[in-house]
Design a protein around this motif. Structure first.
Motif, mmCIF file in Angstrom:
data_model
loop_
_atom_site.group_PDB
_atom_site.id
_atom_site.type_symbol
_atom_site.label_atom_id
_atom_site.label_comp_id
_atom_site.label_asym_id
_atom_site.label_seq_id
_atom_site.Cartn_x
_atom_site.Cartn_y
_atom_site.Cartn_z
ATOM 1 N N SER A 51 42.674 41.905 52.597
ATOM 2 C CA SER A 51 43.715 42.615 53.364
ATOM 3 C C SER A 51 44.720 41.593 53.726
ATOM 4 O O SER A 51 45.951 42.310 53.722
ATOM 5 N N LEU A 84 39.487 50.207 45.200
ATOM 6 C CA LEU A 84 40.266 49.068 45.609
ATOM 7 C C LEU A 84 40.603 48.613 44.124
ATOM 8 O O LEU A 84 41.732 47.790 44.040
ATOM 9 N N SER A 111 43.521 50.305 43.247
ATOM 10 C CA SER A 111 44.641 49.713 44.041
ATOM 11 C C SER A 111 45.271 48.619 43.545
ATOM 12 O O SER A 111 46.491 48.484 43.458
ATOM 13 N N CYS A 112 44.653 47.849 43.168
ATOM 14 C CA CYS A 112 44.856 46.540 42.527
ATOM 15 C C CYS A 112 45.983 46.614 41.088
ATOM 16 O O CYS A 112 46.647 46.135 41.196
ATOM 17 N N GLY A 124 44.672 50.794 49.130
ATOM 18 C CA GLY A 124 43.883 49.612 49.354
ATOM 19 C C GLY A 124 43.640 49.325 50.883
ATOM 20 O O GLY A 124 42.680 48.730 51.335
ATOM 21 N N ILE A 179 39.870 48.930 52.580
ATOM 22 C CA ILE A 179 39.395 47.438 52.718
ATOM 23 C C ILE A 179 39.222 47.021 54.192
ATOM 24 O O ILE A 179 38.159 46.467 54.602
ATOM 25 N N VAL A 229 37.785 41.862 44.528
ATOM 26 C CA VAL A 229 37.003 42.990 44.390
ATOM 27 C C VAL A 229 35.877 42.763 43.298
ATOM 28 O O VAL A 229 34.795 43.386 43.759
#
Length: 461
Positions: free
Chosen positions: A269, A329, A332-333, A369, A373, A447
């Motif tokens: 985060s 996640l 998200s990445c 994300g 997270i 992740v």
């Protein structure tokens, strides 16, 4: 814990107070008028906003102590009273220094309300519904900083900057009356003592680091304004950290960092927040200083992305609740990496529309994300909600401040020291974007290695 009407009412009220606290970006639209009224430079005027952020960062670590020691109604009422006093002082301020004092007092109240709201939500809501409610919380508080500059601009254009603080005062007064009468729910408290030495060390540490990094853009690597504050801040935080392990009632229970899932969740985060805060500085610099568009056009570039990110703050949490945080996640990445790689294609002649639409890729990644997270990280140490919330939020605040400053430094270094309407600066922006994409790759690795859907919560009592 059963979700009663009383709980829902409290949550709605707390989110309303948080909405007020997070609308402080409205002040930035009044800086030009304030500079003219007080005959001050932009460097001095920016402290109206920077001082608020600094004090906000200092107050957040105290939220764990405050939540344990005092009744919820007292916390809310006294925080709002502080915010009201700060708003009134700012409204009548005869000088810039009085205005900054008002902003500091406002920030003390806001700095308590923001984490306390999150703590209350996590205490009240059943754990299996955390993602949904935290997503809703992220969605609502995201609206305020997105819309505030537009609304504030309209008010300031028609009535000046002082009415902004008058409106804050009126709304806050109404909220104080409602909270004094309507907030009845209370949690168990204890005679948890405040370690003054820890508070002083934490304050010096947070202020030193944020002050030092915030000054990089204006003072370079000045010994007095940058290096010395950062060194003092870092040393204070190291001493603070060691002290927390050796006293009976720590300001923050740092033992939860021994939980590797909490540690890497907080790291994820923080890196995400670093890139988000960095981007908020990088894009206006590129649009205005390199592509030579106006400040208004710079705002237009980021507006759709900001709205998209707010929406995906909620959708990300909902999807994480349904499909698991790990999958969301990873997606998200991937969006974040793609967003920064696309930014490497920008050139001097890139259109507003092209930049506006490509920024949406990065915004989807950030929105997907952030709330999942944060919620997952706190859930792995759910028996220590107060400490986990305070630590996670403080780390993000610190890293975000560093991200805003270092992004400018990195861009300037790649550009040879000066940004201009030329290929060198465009290339520097591309290399800085690649640096951000690399940070997103690190997030993806975190992740894959450390974020799992079903992690048993751990307590450190």
């Amino acid at each position: 814990m059963k979700l009663t009407k009383e709980y829902i009412t409290l949550i709605i009220f707390l989110i309303a107070t948080t909405f007020l606290s997070t609308s402080q970006t409205v002040v930035t639209t009044g800086l030009t008028g304030i500079m003219a009224d007080f005959q001050i430079s932009s460097t001095t005027a920016q402290w109206i906003y920077s001082s608020f952020l600094l004090v906000l960062g200092v107050m957040i670590p105290t939220s764990a102590f405050i939540a344990r020691r005092f009744k919820i109604r007292k916390i809310i009422v006294y925080s709002l009273i502080l915010f009201l006093i700060g708003s009134i002082i700012s409204y009548v301020a005869p000088s810039i220094y009085v205005l900054i004092l008002g902003r500091v007092i406002q920030a003390v109240g806001a700095g308590i309300l923001l984490p306390i709201t999150q703590i209350v939500i996590l205490r009240i809501i059943p754990k299996e519904k955390w993602q949904v409610f935290m997503g809703l919380f992220g969605f609502i508080i995201g609206i305020a900083p997105a819309l505030a500059p537009t609304i504030g601009g309209f008010i300031i254009d028609n009535a000046g900057w002082r009415p902004i603080f008058l409106i804050f005062s009126i709304i806050t007064f109404i909220l104080i009356i409602i909270s004094a009468i309507g907030v009845k729910l209370e949690f168990e408290t204890s005679d948890y003592s405040l370690d003054i030495a820890s508070l002083i060390l934490c304050t010096i540490g947070c202020v030193g680091i944020m002050f030092g990094f915030s000054n990089i853009a204006g003072h370079g690597f000045s010994l007095i304004y940058v290096i010395l504050p950062i060194v003092i801040g870092a040393v204070a935080l190291i001493v603070f950290g060691r002290r927390q392990f050796n006293i009976k009632a720590p300001l923050l229970d740092l033992r939860i960092f021994k939980n590797k899932y909490f540690f890497f969740g907080t790291m994820f985060s923080a890196i995400l927040y670093f890139t988000m805060c960095g981007l908020n500085v990088l894009m206006p610099l590129f649009v205005q200083s390199i592509s030579y568009y106006s400040a208004t056009e710079s705002g237009i570039v980021l507006l759709p992305a900001t709205i998209i990110m707010i929406v995906f703050n909620f959708l990300g949490a909902m999807l994480a609740h349904k499909f698991g945080v790990r999958k969301i996640l990873i997606i998200s990445c991937l969006f974040t990496i793609a967003g920064y790689l696309v930014m490497m294609t920008y050139d001097i002649n890139s259109s507003i529309n092209y930049m506006m639409f490509t920024q949406i890729l990065r915004a989807i990644g950030a929105g997907l994300g952030l709330m999942p997270i944060v919620t997952w990280t706190i859930s792995v140490v759910s028996g220590n909600i107060e400490d986990a919330t305070a630590i996670n939020t403080t780390v993000r605040q610190l890293i975000g401040a560093i991200g805003s400053a270092l992004s400018v430094v990195i861009l300037a270094l790649f550009a040879g020291g000066t940004l201009a309407h030329n290929r060198v600066s465009v290339s520097a922006f591309g290399e800085t974007s690649l640096t951000m994409a690399f940070l997103a790759v690190i997030m993806l690795i975190i992740v894959i290695l450390f974020i799992y859907d079903n992690v048993e919560p751990e307590e450190f009592n």
